[in-house]
Scaffold this active site. Structure first.
Site, PDB file in Angstrom:
ATOM      1  N   SER A  18      64.425 -41.128 -10.919  1.00 15.96           N
ATOM      2  CA  SER A  18      65.265 -39.889 -10.635  1.00 15.96           C
ATOM      3  C   SER A  18      65.679 -40.213  -9.228  1.00 15.96           C
ATOM      4  O   SER A  18      66.223 -41.138  -8.655  1.00 15.96           O
ATOM      5  CB  SER A  18      64.561 -38.603 -10.962  1.00 15.96           C
ATOM      6  OG  SER A  18      65.389 -37.544 -10.813  1.00 15.96           O
ATOM      7  N   ASP A  56      69.423 -39.128 -21.284  1.00 14.96           N
ATOM      8  CA  ASP A  56      69.438 -38.591 -20.129  1.00 14.96           C
ATOM      9  C   ASP A  56      70.652 -38.337 -19.485  1.00 14.96           C
ATOM     10  O   ASP A  56      71.783 -39.002 -19.480  1.00 14.96           O
ATOM     11  CB  ASP A  56      68.984 -39.654 -19.302  1.00 14.96           C
ATOM     12  CG  ASP A  56      68.490 -39.129 -18.010  1.00 14.96           C
ATOM     13  OD1 ASP A  56      68.386 -38.002 -17.694  1.00 14.96           O
ATOM     14  OD2 ASP A  56      68.001 -40.027 -16.960  1.00 14.96           O
ATOM     15  N   HIS A  91      65.069 -39.336 -19.542  1.00 18.31           N
ATOM     16  CA  HIS A  91      64.932 -39.547 -18.144  1.00 18.31           C
ATOM     17  C   HIS A  91      63.418 -40.237 -17.661  1.00 18.31           C
ATOM     18  O   HIS A  91      62.521 -39.840 -18.141  1.00 18.31           O
ATOM     19  CB  HIS A  91      64.783 -38.127 -17.813  1.00 18.31           C
ATOM     20  CG  HIS A  91      64.952 -38.073 -16.301  1.00 18.31           C
ATOM     21  ND1 HIS A  91      66.389 -38.417 -15.566  1.00 18.31           N
ATOM     22  CD2 HIS A  91      64.611 -37.511 -14.882  1.00 18.31           C
ATOM     23  CE1 HIS A  91      66.357 -38.204 -14.367  1.00 18.31           C
ATOM     24  NE2 HIS A  91      65.116 -37.830 -14.024  1.00 18.31           N
TER      25      HIS A  91
END
Length: 519
Positions: free
Chosen positions: A187, A445, A470
């Site tokens: 991320s 995602d 994710h």
């Protein structure tokens, strides 16, 4: 009798939700939660290393950092937390160092012994280090989180911290210049991993960048478009059910006689009748509900499988669409230890303006990350089009208003455009010039819209994993993982082998491959 029947019906909905979801709810982060399986190091058993303490219980370690890395005259310092795992470290001049970069949350001891990167470390005999991001967790550079003090919170300062840290660790643990440092992150931390290689190539030899949003964007409209696509990929009727539930809820909000019932259905902290004329409260109310579906998609299937949510929403035998929407809201509130849905805008602003390190917002990193979005990235997940999943309910002005109300009136739309433009110019957005970085994304995602997931340039390789979300590649490997996820981890391992060629015994490469095939 009628009230008892009504209570029984609502209880039945919640019990059904529990039956559907109970086995899947889990605390999620980008590094996974499943227990690690012990496996011999790729280069054989780890040897005892002088200067390291071998223990599965990683201890808090501290490194003195400069408050402002770009002001030589500023001598103020603070202590940054880090962890070390030398369990599989070969302790020779060719052994790599794996650096897990901290992001917008607290560093985790669990990450030092779980997750795919630990298995890679076993194979390569790597030393594992995790560095917590400034202003998150216990890494407190300033006495509080006042807006003035937050001036030292930025991705640039965090990358400079990494540079200082790597140089210091080389000296502290007598690491040779021939030992290659590989950065890992997921991320926002995945962005930092790629940018660390870009800005400090003399220190960071390569990086695995997972689910990283490389492009900053103020109005992130694509996010909920991809949430919609992900729900629709499972069942197109799911999109219709979710969309219709929000439309029906909006219509019921216009009926004063239904507000008390909606309070009960959605466990609101304050009566809706007190906020029905406040557009900011209502926008926040819808945003909170929409965020439930975003979380389900983003962390599919770790939080709750998309299939379960969709099957529940399209089941017409379970009361009304609004009742189903309320039941999902209540169930997820309970799982996040919330007693009610707190949607009041002014309270949200007041909570976020709390500058104490002891506040819930600070502990969770909410105020800090909010500041970074207002000064660097934007990333505002908006719904501003009638064709969107949630229709016109929370546009970009809703989020820019928060920047102005929490931090400064100068953080208006022009300011956001400027800082986001600067970020993209500084890091290169989706056209990075960096080499030796592998970018990994999942098709489900929503964050992939701002990431590099397709590339024809061999210098910027990518891995695109179908039907995963994710940071899925970073989780602890499991036999239940889909074949494409297992294959992706093998490809990551092969990429690391290429980066670290000459540092691993080729005779053992087949064991590495078979391990990921069989897991």
């Amino acid at each position: 009798m009628l009230k008892a029947l009504k209570d029984f019906k609502e209880l039945s909905v919640l019990l059904l939700l529990h039956f559907l979801f109970a086995t899947f709810i889990a605390q999620s982060d980008c590094l996974g939660i499943r227990f690690a399986r012990r496996y011999d190091s790729f280069t054989g058993g780890a040897r005892k290393v002088s200067g390291f303490r071998r223990s599965l219980d990683s201890k808090d370690l501290w490194f003195k950092q400069r408050l402002d890395n770009f002001a030589p005259e500023d001598t103020r310092t603070w202590l940054q937390r880090y962890y070390v795992n030398d369990q599989y470290y070969r302790n020779d001049s060719q052994a790599p160092v794996f650096l897990m970069i901290g992001g917008e949350g607290e560093a985790s001891k669990k990450r030092m012994h779980k997750g795919a990167w630990i298995h890679y470390a076993k194979h390569f005999g790597a030393l594992c280090i995790q560095l917590e991001h400034r202003y998150y967790g216990k890494s407190h550079p300033t006495s509080n989180l006042s807006t003035r003090n937050l001036a030292y919170l930025s991705s640039e300062q965090a990358l400079a911290d990494l540079s200082n840290f790597v140089i210091a660790m080389k000296g502290k643990y007598k690491l040779a210049d021939t030992q290659k440092w590989i950065a890992f992150g997921g991320s926002y931390a995945g962005s930092l991993a790629a940018w660390a290689r870009e800005k400090y190539p003399n220190l960071i030899y390569g990086a695995i960048s997972s689910s990283a949003p490389l492009m900053a964007q103020v109005d992130f409209q694509q996010f909920y478009m991809l949430v919609k696509d992900s729900l629709g990929s499972y069942n197109p009727q799911c999109v219709k059910a979710v969309s219709d539930s929000f439309i029906k809820l909006r219509n019921q909000l216009r009926d004063q006689s239904k507000l008390r019932k909606l309070d009960a259905q959605f466990k609101t902290c304050t009566p809706l009748k007190d906020s029905i004329q406040n557009p900011l409260d209502i926008a926040n109310f819808f945003y909170k509900l929409a965020d439930h579906f975003a979380s389900v998609v983003q962390y599919n299937p770790i939080l709750i499988p998309i299939a379960n949510i969709c099957d529940f929403m399209v089941d017409d035998s379970i009361d009304t669409l609004v009742t189903r929407l309320g039941a999902i809201n209540n169930f997820l509130l309970k799982k996040s230890n919330k007693t009610c849905l707190d949607y009041k805008y002014d309270k949200m602003i007041s909570d976020t303006k709390n500058v104490s390190w002891d506040s819930e917002n600070a502990i969770e990193g909410t105020r800090q990350w909010h500041y970074q979005t207002c000064t660097e990235f934007g990333f505002y997940q908006t719904s501003a089009n009638k064709l969107d999943l949630f229709s016109v309910r929370f546009d970009v002005d809703f989020f820019i208003r928060q920047c102005m109300d929490v931090f400064s009136n100068r953080m208006d739309s022009n300011y956001l455009d400027q800082v986001v433009g600067r970020t993209n110019k500084y890091y290169g957005a989706l056209k990075p010039e960096t080499t030796q970085v592998l970018y990994v994304h999942g098709s489900i995602d929503p964050w992939r819209a701002l990431g590099l997931y397709v590339s024809a340039n061999p210098l910027t390789p990518t891995i695109y994993i179908e039907d995963t979300s994710h940071c899925a590649d970073m989780y602890e490997p499991s036999r239940r993982d889909p074949p494409q996820l297992k294959e992706a981890r093998k490809r990551i391992l092969n990429y690391l082998t290429t980066l670290l060629k000459g540092q691993a015994k080729r005779s053992l490469q087949s064991k590495t491959k078979s391990y990921f095939l069989n897991f």
